[in-house]
Design a protein around this motif. Sequence first.
Motif, PDB file in Angstrom:
ATOM      1  N   MET A 145     -97.149  70.373  58.550  1.00 40.21           N
ATOM      2  CA  MET A 145     -95.894  71.125  58.492  1.00 40.21           C
ATOM      3  C   MET A 145     -95.536  71.537  57.065  1.00 40.21           C
ATOM      4  O   MET A 145     -94.659  72.376  56.861  1.00 40.21           O
ATOM      5  N   LEU A 146     -96.185  70.917  56.092  1.00 40.45           N
ATOM      6  CA  LEU A 146     -95.898  71.066  54.665  1.00 40.45           C
ATOM      7  C   LEU A 146     -94.582  70.367  54.311  1.00 40.45           C
ATOM      8  O   LEU A 146     -93.778  70.035  55.169  1.00 40.45           O
ATOM      9  N   GLY A 147     -94.392  70.175  53.011  1.00 40.60           N
ATOM     10  CA  GLY A 147     -93.238  69.406  52.573  1.00 40.60           C
ATOM     11  C   GLY A 147     -93.418  67.935  52.879  1.00 40.60           C
ATOM     12  O   GLY A 147     -94.429  67.508  53.443  1.00 40.60           O
ATOM     13  N   SER A 148     -92.441  67.146  52.486  1.00 38.13           N
ATOM     14  CA  SER A 148     -92.474  65.707  52.743  1.00 38.13           C
ATOM     15  C   SER A 148     -91.529  65.357  53.872  1.00 38.13           C
ATOM     16  O   SER A 148     -90.309  65.512  53.742  1.00 38.13           O
ATOM     17  N   ASN A 149     -92.060  64.866  54.960  1.00 39.28           N
ATOM     18  CA  ASN A 149     -91.216  64.438  56.063  1.00 39.28           C
ATOM     19  C   ASN A 149     -90.503  63.124  55.750  1.00 39.28           C
ATOM     20  O   ASN A 149     -89.520  62.786  56.420  1.00 39.28           O
ATOM     21  N   HIS A 150     -90.989  62.406  54.763  1.00 35.63           N
ATOM     22  CA  HIS A 150     -90.247  61.209  54.351  1.00 35.63           C
ATOM     23  C   HIS A 150     -89.006  61.592  53.548  1.00 35.63           C
ATOM     24  O   HIS A 150     -88.011  60.857  53.567  1.00 35.63           O
ATOM     25  N   SER A 151     -89.026  62.734  52.875  1.00 36.51           N
ATOM     26  CA  SER A 151     -87.791  63.204  52.234  1.00 36.51           C
ATOM     27  C   SER A 151     -86.793  63.619  53.307  1.00 36.51           C
ATOM     28  O   SER A 151     -85.581  63.390  53.170  1.00 36.51           O
ATOM     29  N   VAL A 152     -87.288  64.215  54.387  1.00 35.76           N
ATOM     30  CA  VAL A 152     -86.434  64.556  55.523  1.00 35.76           C
ATOM     31  C   VAL A 152     -85.853  63.282  56.134  1.00 35.76           C
ATOM     32  O   VAL A 152     -84.659  63.209  56.461  1.00 35.76           O
ATOM     33  N   ALA A 153     -86.713  62.269  56.296  1.00 33.89           N
ATOM     34  CA  ALA A 153     -86.272  61.004  56.900  1.00 33.89           C
ATOM     35  C   ALA A 153     -85.177  60.352  56.069  1.00 33.89           C
ATOM     36  O   ALA A 153     -84.160  59.884  56.610  1.00 33.89           O
ATOM     37  N   PHE A 154     -85.364  60.311  54.755  1.00 37.04           N
ATOM     38  CA  PHE A 154     -84.373  59.685  53.868  1.00 37.04           C
ATOM     39  C   PHE A 154     -83.011  60.358  54.027  1.00 37.04           C
ATOM     40  O   PHE A 154     -81.980  59.689  54.194  1.00 37.04           O
ATOM     41  N   ASN A 155     -83.002  61.683  53.995  1.00 37.98           N
ATOM     42  CA  ASN A 155     -81.743  62.414  54.084  1.00 37.98           C
ATOM     43  C   ASN A 155     -81.163  62.413  55.494  1.00 37.98           C
ATOM     44  O   ASN A 155     -79.940  62.443  55.669  1.00 37.98           O
ATOM     45  N   HIS A 156     -82.027  62.358  56.514  1.00 41.58           N
ATOM     46  CA  HIS A 156     -81.520  62.344  57.877  1.00 41.58           C
ATOM     47  C   HIS A 156     -80.849  61.008  58.201  1.00 41.58           C
ATOM     48  O   HIS A 156     -79.797  60.974  58.856  1.00 41.58           O
ATOM     49  N   LEU A 157     -81.419  59.919  57.731  1.00 45.11           N
ATOM     50  CA  LEU A 157     -80.800  58.618  57.968  1.00 45.11           C
ATOM     51  C   LEU A 157     -79.465  58.508  57.222  1.00 45.11           C
ATOM     52  O   LEU A 157     -78.509  57.922  57.735  1.00 45.11           O
ATOM     53  N   ARG A 158     -79.392  59.102  56.033  1.00 44.03           N
ATOM     54  CA  ARG A 158     -78.112  59.124  55.319  1.00 44.03           C
ATOM     55  C   ARG A 158     -77.109  60.036  56.033  1.00 44.03           C
ATOM     56  O   ARG A 158     -75.901  59.783  55.992  1.00 44.03           O
ATOM     57  N   HIS A 159     -77.612  61.082  56.671  1.00 43.72           N
ATOM     58  CA  HIS A 159     -76.760  61.977  57.455  1.00 43.72           C
ATOM     59  C   HIS A 159     -76.059  61.199  58.570  1.00 43.72           C
ATOM     60  O   HIS A 159     -74.861  61.364  58.803  1.00 43.72           O
ATOM     61  N   HIS A 160     -76.795  60.330  59.242  1.00 41.08           N
ATOM     62  CA  HIS A 160     -76.193  59.510  60.301  1.00 41.08           C
ATOM     63  C   HIS A 160     -75.212  58.492  59.727  1.00 41.08           C
ATOM     64  O   HIS A 160     -74.164  58.228  60.325  1.00 41.08           O
ATOM     65  N   GLN A 161     -75.535  57.944  58.581  1.00 43.06           N
ATOM     66  CA  GLN A 161     -74.706  56.885  57.998  1.00 43.06           C
ATOM     67  C   GLN A 161     -73.453  57.428  57.312  1.00 43.06           C
ATOM     68  O   GLN A 161     -72.397  56.785  57.324  1.00 43.06           O
ATOM     69  N   HIS A 162     -73.561  58.624  56.712  1.00 42.53           N
ATOM     70  CA  HIS A 162     -72.459  59.162  55.900  1.00 42.53           C
ATOM     71  C   HIS A 162     -72.095  60.578  56.328  1.00 42.53           C
ATOM     72  O   HIS A 162     -71.832  61.437  55.492  1.00 42.53           O
ATOM     73  N   ILE A 163     -72.068  60.847  57.617  1.00 45.14           N
ATOM     74  CA  ILE A 163     -71.867  62.206  58.101  1.00 45.14           C
ATOM     75  C   ILE A 163     -70.543  62.796  57.604  1.00 45.14           C
ATOM     76  O   ILE A 163     -69.510  62.128  57.580  1.00 45.14           O
ATOM     77  N   ASN A 164     -70.643  64.059  57.172  1.00 47.52           N
ATOM     78  CA  ASN A 164     -69.493  64.831  56.673  1.00 47.52           C
ATOM     79  C   ASN A 164     -68.852  64.226  55.425  1.00 47.52           C
ATOM     80  O   ASN A 164     -67.647  64.335  55.210  1.00 47.52           O
ATOM     81  N   THR A 165     -69.680  63.572  54.600  1.00 47.77           N
ATOM     82  CA  THR A 165     -69.224  63.089  53.303  1.00 47.77           C
ATOM     83  C   THR A 165     -70.070  63.735  52.214  1.00 47.77           C
ATOM     84  O   THR A 165     -71.014  64.475  52.501  1.00 47.77           O
ATOM     85  N   GLU A 166     -69.762  63.438  50.965  1.00 46.45           N
ATOM     86  CA  GLU A 166     -70.520  64.002  49.848  1.00 46.45           C
ATOM     87  C   GLU A 166     -71.973  63.540  49.853  1.00 46.45           C
ATOM     88  O   GLU A 166     -72.844  64.197  49.294  1.00 46.45           O
TER      89      GLU A 166
END
Length: 237
Positions: free
Chosen positions: A63-84
Motif C-alpha cells: 500500500m506504501l507508507g507506514s501502516n504502523h504510523s497509521v496504527a499509532f495515530n488511529h489508536l490515539r484517535h480512539h483515545q483522544h477523539i476530537n482533541t488536539e
Amino acid sequence: MHPLPWLFAGMVLFHHGYWPLAFLAEFMFFLTALRLNHEAIHHNLGFGSAGHRAVLHGLSLVMLGSNHSVAFNHLRHHQHINTEQDLEGKAGRMSLRQVIVYGPFFPLECHIVALKEGGPVWRKKVLIDLALNLVLPAAAIGFGLAFVAWHFSAMLLAQCFTALFAVWITHRGCDESALVARTQRGRMVNAVSYNMFFHLEHHLFPGVPVKRLPELADRLEAVEPAFAKAIRPVLGR
C-alpha cells in the motif's frame, strides 16, 4: 483475503489495456486493504501481537507508507477523539474542499507524529515499513514490471485521498456531537463498502470485527430504538 481478488483483477485489466476498470480495481484493492489494516490495528484478526504486526508490515509493502504510523495515530484517535491529540480526526473537522487540499499532507503528518511521539518501539516499526516501501519501485525498475509501476502510482494517489475516504466521510460534522462518528444502513452500500460504514458502532465497540458490525448495529437498535433515529448517515445529510 479480500484485497487479493482486486489486486489480481487490476493486474489483468491493466495488462489488457482497460485503464478505467483497472483503476477501479486498484481503488477497491486499497479500500479492502484499509479494512484489513484497520482490523490488524485493533487485533481483530485472531492472531497474536506478532501476527498483527506482520500484517501491518506486509500491507505497508503493497500500500506504501507506514501502516504502523497509521496504527499509532488511529489508536490515539480512539483515545483522544476530537482533541488536539487527535491528528486523524482533524480531517473530519474540515470542509470537503479543505480535506481534498489537505489530503497529500495527511500521510506525511501521520509519519512525522509517529516518529516524534511514538518512542523507540513505534519508531522502529515505522522505519521497517518505510524500508519495505523500497521493494515495489526496485522490482519495477529492476525487472521492468509495468504493472508494479502502475500499482505504485495508484497507491501514491490513493494515499492522497485517505483523509477523505477513511476519515472525513465518517466523521464530518460530528466534532460537537455526542455521536462521534457516522454510520450507514442499507445492504447494497454496506456490501460495496465491506461494512466499513458502520463507524459509530466501531467507535462504541472497537474490539468487534468489521464483519460482525451489522449484527452489533441490530443489537444496539433492539436495546435502544432511539439509537436508530439519532444516527447520522455516512451517505446523506
